[in-house]
Design a protein around this motif. Structure first.
Motif, short mmCIF file in Angstrom:
data_model
loop_
_atom_site.label_atom_id
_atom_site.label_comp_id
_atom_site.label_asym_id
_atom_site.label_seq_id
_atom_site.Cartn_x
_atom_site.Cartn_y
_atom_site.Cartn_z
N THR A 184 0.76 -1.20 0.12
CA THR A 184 0.05 -0.06 0.13
C THR A 184 0.90 1.29 0.02
O THR A 184 0.67 2.15 -0.78
N THR A 185 2.00 1.43 0.78
CA THR A 185 2.93 2.42 1.04
C THR A 185 3.57 2.70 -0.10
O THR A 185 3.54 3.84 -0.76
N VAL A 186 4.16 1.74 -1.04
CA VAL A 186 4.77 2.03 -2.11
C VAL A 186 3.94 2.20 -3.32
O VAL A 186 4.33 3.06 -4.28
N HIS A 187 2.55 1.67 -3.16
CA HIS A 187 1.91 2.16 -4.19
C HIS A 187 1.37 3.50 -4.08
O HIS A 187 1.17 4.48 -5.12
N TRP A 188 1.15 3.95 -2.83
CA TRP A 188 0.92 5.31 -2.33
C TRP A 188 1.83 6.47 -2.88
O TRP A 188 1.71 7.41 -3.45
N HIS A 237 1.48 10.10 -4.85
CA HIS A 237 1.17 11.00 -3.94
C HIS A 237 2.42 11.52 -3.22
O HIS A 237 3.28 10.79 -3.31
N ARG A 238 2.24 12.71 -2.42
CA ARG A 238 3.49 13.18 -1.80
C ARG A 238 2.92 13.88 -0.52
O ARG A 238 1.69 14.28 -0.48
N PHE A 259 11.53 8.68 -0.05
CA PHE A 259 12.00 8.88 0.99
C PHE A 259 12.83 7.53 1.64
O PHE A 259 12.90 6.50 0.95
N PRO A 260 13.58 7.77 2.59
CA PRO A 260 14.45 6.56 3.10
C PRO A 260 13.61 5.58 3.74
O PRO A 260 12.56 5.74 4.33
#
Length: 197
Positions: A76-80, A84-85, A128-129
């Motif tokens: 979900t995070t990597v698709h977001w 998005h930013r 982002f890291p």
């Protein structure tokens, strides 16, 4: 001069319902101000609904965040991040599943995952890291496959040992190492966080 405030910790769960003894639930209770992305209602496997829930949660937060994702929450995070930013100081990405290979019985098949938007999994560097915490005996992803994801995302790979899928079914519970890894991103450094130094 005022110290830099801690970022808001945002927990991104996987596809399963919230579980009281899951390490993410326990971690959220230890970090004041932590926010958990609520599961979308009646969304089933839909990736877009989960990405929208994460984006909606982040839109309500001022200032930088640190994302703490588990399992499909990592995806979900990597698709977001691909569309998005928001100011993200870093992301702890724990035991992502390998949706590109068939999962064990009881988990969605490749057809359902593709139909619901999970495939292909983004393989571009994250903006982002990141720290990818990988289990050496995860039934949902071989270690070498997770290492490949970490490399493609430009994230640091951390071997967390034979912890299964790092969930209650694997015997977890508390995951104290999460606190140590979060300090990499400046979490738990203010005296009022409640997180042991």
């Amino acid at each position: 001069m005022n110290p830099t405030p801690d970022p808001t910790v945002v927990l991104v769960p996987g596809l399963r319902d919230h579980v009281p003894d899951h390490w993410q639930t326990l971690l959220a209770a230890r970090i004041p101000g932590a926010v958990t992305v609520p599961p979308p209602t009646d969304a089933g496997l839909a990736r877009d609904a989960r990405v929208a829930a994460l984006n909606d949660t982040l839109s309500r937060i001022e200032g930088p965040v640190v994302l703490v994702a588990h399992s499909a929450g990592v995806l979900t995070t990597v698709h977001w991040a691909a569309r998005h930013r928001h100011p993200v100081r870093g992301a702890l990405l724990a035991t992502p599943p390998d949706f590109d290979t068939p999962l064990p019985d009881g988990h969605p098949g490749p057809g359902a995952l593709r139909e619901n938007g999970w495939l292909p999994v983004p393989r571009t560097p994250l903006p982002f890291p990141g720290i990818v915490a990988a289990s050496t005996n995860d039934p949902l992803a071989r270690f070498d496959r997770v290492a490949g994801l970490a490399r493609d995302w430009g994230s640091r790979l951390v071997d967390i040992g034979p912890v299964g899928h790092l969930n209650p079914a694997s015997g977890y519970g508390q995951w104290p190492q999460a606190l140590d890894l979060l300090r990499t991103f400046g979490c738990g450094t203010s005296p009022d966080t409640g997180v042991p130094a």
